[in-house]
Scaffold this active site. Structure first.
Site, PDB file in Angstrom:
ATOM      1  N   ASP A 105      -5.554  41.738  35.392  1.00 37.72           N
ATOM      2  CA  ASP A 105      -4.804  42.513  36.385  1.00 37.72           C
ATOM      3  C   ASP A 105      -4.604  43.929  35.854  1.00 37.72           C
ATOM      4  O   ASP A 105      -3.935  44.120  34.836  1.00 37.72           O
ATOM      5  CB  ASP A 105      -3.445  41.840  36.635  1.00 37.72           C
ATOM      6  CG  ASP A 105      -2.630  42.565  37.709  1.00 37.72           C
ATOM      7  OD1 ASP A 105      -3.129  43.570  38.267  1.00 37.72           O
ATOM      8  OD2 ASP A 105      -1.506  42.113  37.983  1.00 37.72           O
ATOM      9  N   GLU A 123      -7.819  41.719  39.369  1.00 35.91           N
ATOM     10  CA  GLU A 123      -6.758  42.104  40.320  1.00 35.91           C
ATOM     11  C   GLU A 123      -6.438  43.591  40.198  1.00 35.91           C
ATOM     12  O   GLU A 123      -6.230  44.090  39.079  1.00 35.91           O
ATOM     13  CB  GLU A 123      -5.519  41.259  39.983  1.00 35.91           C
ATOM     14  CG  GLU A 123      -4.282  41.527  40.836  1.00 35.91           C
ATOM     15  CD  GLU A 123      -3.198  40.469  40.573  1.00 35.91           C
ATOM     16  OE1 GLU A 123      -3.533  39.266  40.416  1.00 35.91           O
ATOM     17  OE2 GLU A 123      -2.019  40.833  40.509  1.00 35.91           O
ATOM     18  N   LYS A 133       3.148  36.722  47.018  1.00 37.20           N
ATOM     19  CA  LYS A 133       4.396  36.762  46.243  1.00 37.20           C
ATOM     20  C   LYS A 133       5.568  36.519  47.190  1.00 37.20           C
ATOM     21  O   LYS A 133       5.838  37.354  48.066  1.00 37.20           O
ATOM     22  CB  LYS A 133       4.542  38.114  45.539  1.00 37.20           C
ATOM     23  CG  LYS A 133       3.530  38.321  44.436  1.00 37.20           C
ATOM     24  CD  LYS A 133       3.770  39.599  43.654  1.00 37.20           C
ATOM     25  CE  LYS A 133       2.836  39.693  42.458  1.00 37.20           C
ATOM     26  NZ  LYS A 133       2.941  40.988  41.743  1.00 37.20           N
TER      27      LYS A 133
END
Ligand code: MUC
Ligand code: MG
Length: 367
Positions: A191, A217, A266
């Site tokens: 990420d 990511e 999320k």
């Protein structure tokens, strides 16, 4: 089940060690406890984590928007009227974690009123998730030592490695060291929190080819529109949108625009209601999802696993559920435990986010 009061309580709990990544770092869990009370005496509980580098929210802004705008708007509505609640909340732009905490507190009330676990109400797929642990910036040997400790202590075998540093070769070296030390059996993904340019990202991916990474990511900003599309089209692995896809409409835009080929869900920013919209859109479009972590405390983590375990698609990959291990304490009356690399949902009515009153008294910042 009428909403009669909404509390937004700022609290602060120090970290054992800071988590560092390309867009920021966290030293203290300066979150906001959100409690929605009903006329029948039920209380729904969730938490909002301020992430100014991702959403522009601060602890003070979350308290202010709930106290001054959201609470007065939703007073008198019920937990069965979530569409009406969201219509009111959506009159205000932004403030995703403040809105999400209210949404999840309402689901908690629904579960308590029905005498059923929220995970069952959402989908009831399974009762646990495999855990993915986030490894923050540090010299490569420290990152390796951290991953080994987490695997030995908690049985976790999936790691998300924070990248996006300058020069990018430091991160290539760290990922290589992790793969060599941990072996072929662990899952690794990266990420970048928008830290690299498209060309740096492409070079890094090429140099990390052979390390068996599963996802990449937010390596570069989605605002670099054409550069990002160029990169995603060439990425050998699915490219996850996280902070560039924070609402259902952004998810659609990033996916259809070619800026992402997978999505981080999320609950800290889309609650349960909008997270289901994101999930269903992704299922319809045929892209993979990962349950992400907004650097949540235990309350937020319980919300994430509740949603992730509830659905088949979100359960396919390990969920990011271990950031709370870096925090010295928490507010939950019954702390979370990760065993054999998995985290379980709570079986009782609602979410199971009962708060320890002594801990709240110790850590709250408003008295
Ligand atoms: C992540 O997945 O990026 C760091 C910044 C943020 O918005 O979330 C965390 C973790
Ligand atoms: Mg991310």
């Amino acid at each position: 089940m009428k909403i009669v009061r909404v509390e937004a309580i700022p609290f602060a709990i120090p970290y054992r060690k800071p988590l560092k990544f390309a867009s920021g770092e966290v030293h203290s869990a300066d979150h906001v406890l959100v409690r929605v009370h009903t006329d029948e005496g039920l209380t729904g509980t969730a938490e909002a984590p301020p992430r100014p580098y991702t959403y522009g929210e601060t602890q003070e802004s979350i308290v202010a928007v709930i106290d001054r705008i959201f609470a007065p708007q939703i007073m008198g509505l019920t937990a069965l009227e979530r569409e009406a609640v969201h219509e009111k909340l959506d009159r205000t732009i932004g403030n995703p974690t403040a809105k999400a905490a209210i949404d999840m507190a309402l689901w908690d009330i629904l579960g308590q009123a029905a005498g059923m676990p929220v995970s069952g109400l959402l989908g009831g797929w399974t009762d646990r998730m495999r855990v993915s642990h986030m490894v923050g910036f540090a010299p490569a040997d420290i990152m390796v030592a951290e991953a080994i400790r987490i695997r030995e202590t908690y049985g976790i075998t999936t790691f998300k490695v924070k990248v996006g540093r300058q020069p990018y070769t430091d991160d290539v070296e760290a990922c290589r060291a992790l793969r060599e030390a941990l072996g072929a059996d662990v899952e690794l993904y990266i990420d970048g929190n928008r830290g690299w340019s498209a060309s740096e990202s492409a070079r890094a991916l090429r140099e990390m080819d052979g390390l068996g990474l599963t996802f990449a990511e937010e390596l570069c900003p989605a605002d670099d529109v054409l550069g990002r599309r160029w990169l995603v089209a060439r990425s050998p692995i699915p490219f996850i949108a996280d902070e560039s896809a924070t609402r259902p409409a952004e998810v659609t835009r990033e996916l259809l625009g070619g800026s992402a080929t997978a999505i981080s869900i999320k609950t800290a920013r889309t609650g349960f209601t909008a997270s289901q919209r994101v999930l269903h859109a992704c299922e319809g479009l045929g892209v993979e999802v990962v349950m992400g972590n907004q650097i949540d405390g235990q309350i937020g983590t319980l919300c994430t696993v509740t949603f992730g375990a509830a659905h088949r698609t979100t359960s396919r990959h390990a969920g990011e559920l271990s950031n709370f291990l870096d925090i010295t304490d928490d507010l939950l009356a019954e702390p979370l435990t990760i065993e054999n690399g998995t985290l379980r949902i709570r079986e009782g009515a609602g979410l199971g986010t009962a708060i320890d009153p002594d801990k709240l008294a110790r850590y709250r910042q408003d008295r």
